[in-house]
Enzyme design. Structure first.
Site, PDB file in Angstrom:
ATOM      1  N   CYS A   9       0.706   6.871   3.287  1.00  0.00           N
ATOM      2  CA  CYS A   9       0.111   5.777   2.500  1.00  0.00           C
ATOM      3  C   CYS A   9      -1.072   5.245   3.301  1.00  0.00           C
ATOM      4  O   CYS A   9      -1.596   5.942   4.179  1.00  0.00           O
ATOM      5  CB  CYS A   9       1.157   4.707   2.186  1.00  0.00           C
ATOM      6  SG  CYS A   9       1.898   3.936   3.639  1.00  0.00           S
ATOM      7  N   ASN A  12       0.983   2.757   6.545  1.00  0.00           N
ATOM      8  CA  ASN A  12       2.234   3.277   7.139  1.00  0.00           C
ATOM      9  C   ASN A  12       3.199   2.152   7.531  1.00  0.00           C
ATOM     10  O   ASN A  12       3.936   2.274   8.504  1.00  0.00           O
ATOM     11  CB  ASN A  12       1.944   4.203   8.335  1.00  0.00           C
ATOM     12  CG  ASN A  12       3.143   5.017   8.835  1.00  0.00           C
ATOM     13  OD1 ASN A  12       3.200   5.386  10.002  1.00  0.00           O
ATOM     14  ND2 ASN A  12       4.110   5.303   7.986  1.00  0.00           N
ATOM     15  N   CYS A  14       4.513   0.045   4.577  1.00  0.00           N
ATOM     16  CA  CYS A  14       5.276  -0.292   3.356  1.00  0.00           C
ATOM     17  C   CYS A  14       5.789   0.968   2.649  1.00  0.00           C
ATOM     18  O   CYS A  14       6.980   1.274   2.708  1.00  0.00           O
ATOM     19  CB  CYS A  14       4.433  -1.114   2.373  1.00  0.00           C
ATOM     20  SG  CYS A  14       3.896  -2.709   3.009  1.00  0.00           S
ATOM     21  N   ARG A  15       4.899   1.688   1.958  1.00  0.00           N
ATOM     22  CA  ARG A  15       5.349   2.766   1.076  1.00  0.00           C
ATOM     23  C   ARG A  15       5.845   4.007   1.815  1.00  0.00           C
ATOM     24  O   ARG A  15       6.931   4.522   1.511  1.00  0.00           O
ATOM     25  CB  ARG A  15       4.224   3.145   0.100  1.00  0.00           C
ATOM     26  CG  ARG A  15       3.910   2.041  -0.882  1.00  0.00           C
ATOM     27  CD  ARG A  15       2.595   2.290  -1.592  1.00  0.00           C
ATOM     28  NE  ARG A  15       1.463   2.174  -0.679  1.00  0.00           N
ATOM     29  CZ  ARG A  15       0.206   2.438  -0.978  1.00  0.00           C
ATOM     30  NH1 ARG A  15      -0.091   2.876  -2.191  1.00  0.00           N
ATOM     31  NH2 ARG A  15      -0.759   2.285  -0.086  1.00  0.00           N
ATOM     32  N   SER A  16       5.059   4.520   2.771  1.00  0.00           N
ATOM     33  CA  SER A  16       5.473   5.794   3.381  1.00  0.00           C
ATOM     34  C   SER A  16       6.717   5.677   4.268  1.00  0.00           C
ATOM     35  O   SER A  16       7.564   6.586   4.220  1.00  0.00           O
ATOM     36  CB  SER A  16       4.304   6.494   4.095  1.00  0.00           C
ATOM     37  OG  SER A  16       3.783   5.706   5.132  1.00  0.00           O
ATOM     38  N   ASP A 126       0.521  -0.208  -4.371  1.00  0.00           N
ATOM     39  CA  ASP A 126       0.516  -0.844  -3.058  1.00  0.00           C
ATOM     40  C   ASP A 126       1.132  -2.243  -3.180  1.00  0.00           C
ATOM     41  O   ASP A 126       0.597  -3.082  -3.899  1.00  0.00           O
ATOM     42  CB  ASP A 126      -0.947  -0.928  -2.606  1.00  0.00           C
ATOM     43  CG  ASP A 126      -1.102  -1.559  -1.244  1.00  0.00           C
ATOM     44  OD1 ASP A 126      -0.117  -2.094  -0.709  1.00  0.00           O
ATOM     45  OD2 ASP A 126      -2.229  -1.520  -0.725  1.00  0.00           O
TER      46      ASP A 126
HETATM   47  P1  4NP Z   1       1.123   0.649   2.755  1.00  0.00           P
HETATM   48  O1  4NP Z   1       0.708  -0.861   2.420  1.00  0.00           O
HETATM   49  O2  4NP Z   1      -0.147   1.484   2.631  1.00  0.00           O
HETATM   50  O3  4NP Z   1       2.112   0.960   1.707  1.00  0.00           O
HETATM   51  O4  4NP Z   1       1.668   0.618   4.172  1.00  0.00           O
HETATM   52  C1  4NP Z   1      -0.372  -1.538   3.003  1.00  0.00           C
HETATM   53  C2  4NP Z   1      -0.258  -1.999   4.290  1.00  0.00           C
HETATM   54  C3  4NP Z   1      -1.315  -2.706   4.846  1.00  0.00           C
HETATM   55  C4  4NP Z   1      -2.473  -2.939   4.120  1.00  0.00           C
HETATM   56  C5  4NP Z   1      -2.580  -2.451   2.832  1.00  0.00           C
HETATM   57  C6  4NP Z   1      -1.523  -1.744   2.287  1.00  0.00           C
HETATM   58  N1  4NP Z   1      -3.519  -3.689   4.691  1.00  0.00           N
HETATM   59  O5  4NP Z   1      -4.537  -3.913   3.998  1.00  0.00           O
HETATM   60  O6  4NP Z   1      -3.418  -4.098   5.858  1.00  0.00           O
END
Ligand code: 4NP
Length: 166
Positions: A9, A12, A14-16, A126
């Protein structure tokens, strides 16, 4: 030999890591722990070294899961080393392919939602800037995608349904 899967993602956190945690849980609970090795990574560097987002850790606990690991950024060598690389959204997919300008490994890169059987979403949304419901929706969607993915890779595996939320 085990197949190696990399979930990817943006951050790294939340989703992955959730896809990795659900996949490992499904492998353990169906008695196929040895079939697959999983890891996860982000396309961005913002959260390198951080544990999974606290809100996602809290959400997965409602289904009896725990998330592991610390965030890392995907490297070009990952395209060589992993058998399948699962992108959570189209931007992740494009960013992964940009690490492989010759397209040598393009066949290994897939959208995670292409393995869903009961959801029609094409991307895992997201949840980072949203509320609690978004985290729970990601878990529900990934449970579907991870089950479909494992049933396509591991002969005879039967994945349990998402437990009801505590
Ligand atoms: P992820 O979520 O890609 O599912 O880990 C996010 C984590 C951090 C951010 C955006 C999405 N950020 O903008 O910091």
């Amino acid at each position: 030999m085990s197949q190696k899967l990399l979930f990817v993602c943006l951050g790294n956190i939340c989703r992955s890591p959730t896809a990795e945690g659900i996949t490992n849980h499904l492998l353990r609970s169906s008695g196929h722990k040895e079939a697959i090795i999983c890891d996860s990574a982000g396309t961005a560097a913002y959260h390198i070294g951080s544990p999974p987002d606290r809100r996602m850790q809290q959400a997965v606990r409602c289904y009896g899961l725990e998330l592991q690991g610390k965030a890392r950024q995907i490297q070009p060598a990952d395209l060589r080393e992993f058998d399948l690389i699962l992108a959570m959204d189209r931007q992740n997919y494009r960013d992964i392919l940009s690490l492989d300008p010759q397209g040598k490994y393009a066949e290994k890169v897939r959208l995670m939602c292409s393995y869903c059987r009961s959801h029609s979403d094409e991307e895992v949304p997201d949840p980072y800037y949203g509320g609690e419901a978004g985290f729970h929706y990601v878990i529900e969607l990934l449970w579907d995608a991870c089950s479909g993915l494992l049933e396509s890779l591991v002969p005879g595996i039967q994945c349990p349904p998402l437990p009801s939320r505590a």
